[in-house]
Design a protein around this motif. Sequence first.
Motif, short mmCIF file in Angstrom:
data_model
loop_
_atom_site.label_atom_id
_atom_site.label_comp_id
_atom_site.label_asym_id
_atom_site.label_seq_id
_atom_site.Cartn_x
_atom_site.Cartn_y
_atom_site.Cartn_z
N SER A 89 -0.87 1.36 11.31
CA SER A 89 -0.17 0.08 11.23
C SER A 89 0.81 -0.09 12.39
N ASP A 127 -2.68 10.60 3.90
CA ASP A 127 -3.17 9.22 3.99
C ASP A 127 -2.06 8.26 4.37
N SER A 167 -2.06 5.96 7.63
CA SER A 167 -1.94 4.51 7.49
C SER A 167 -0.73 3.98 8.24
N THR A 202 0.84 -1.20 0.00
CA THR A 202 0.00 0.00 0.00
C THR A 202 0.87 1.24 0.00
#
Length: 113
Positions: free
Chosen positions: A89, A81, A85, A24
Amino acid sequence: MEGDIFSGIGNGSQIGVDGKVLQTFQKSFVQVQNILDQNRLLINEINQNQESKLPVNLTRNVGLIRELNNNVKRVVDLYGDLSSSFSKSMDASSEAESGGTTRSDGKKRGRSG
């Protein structure tokens, strides 16, 4: 070069991030790089139009500058973003390592009573 972005991280287990998260991140970084490459082309065209001083080219610059501005906003959003993220995580990894006893504010949960 896309595959080289995270080559120093190994399989991600060293920092508690799985391969899906790395994929990602890599996808987002590639998107950012593509937008920055496009911005470079836009800036070159804007500069050429400015130097020409032709009214048609100067008028075209208005649209090009708007496009450039929108691209910058997209890059900012992508980095936002990515940051979010990454934090999520890391929180999930930290929580997994501590047996799920970490609150979202980073403090250990205590037993009441």
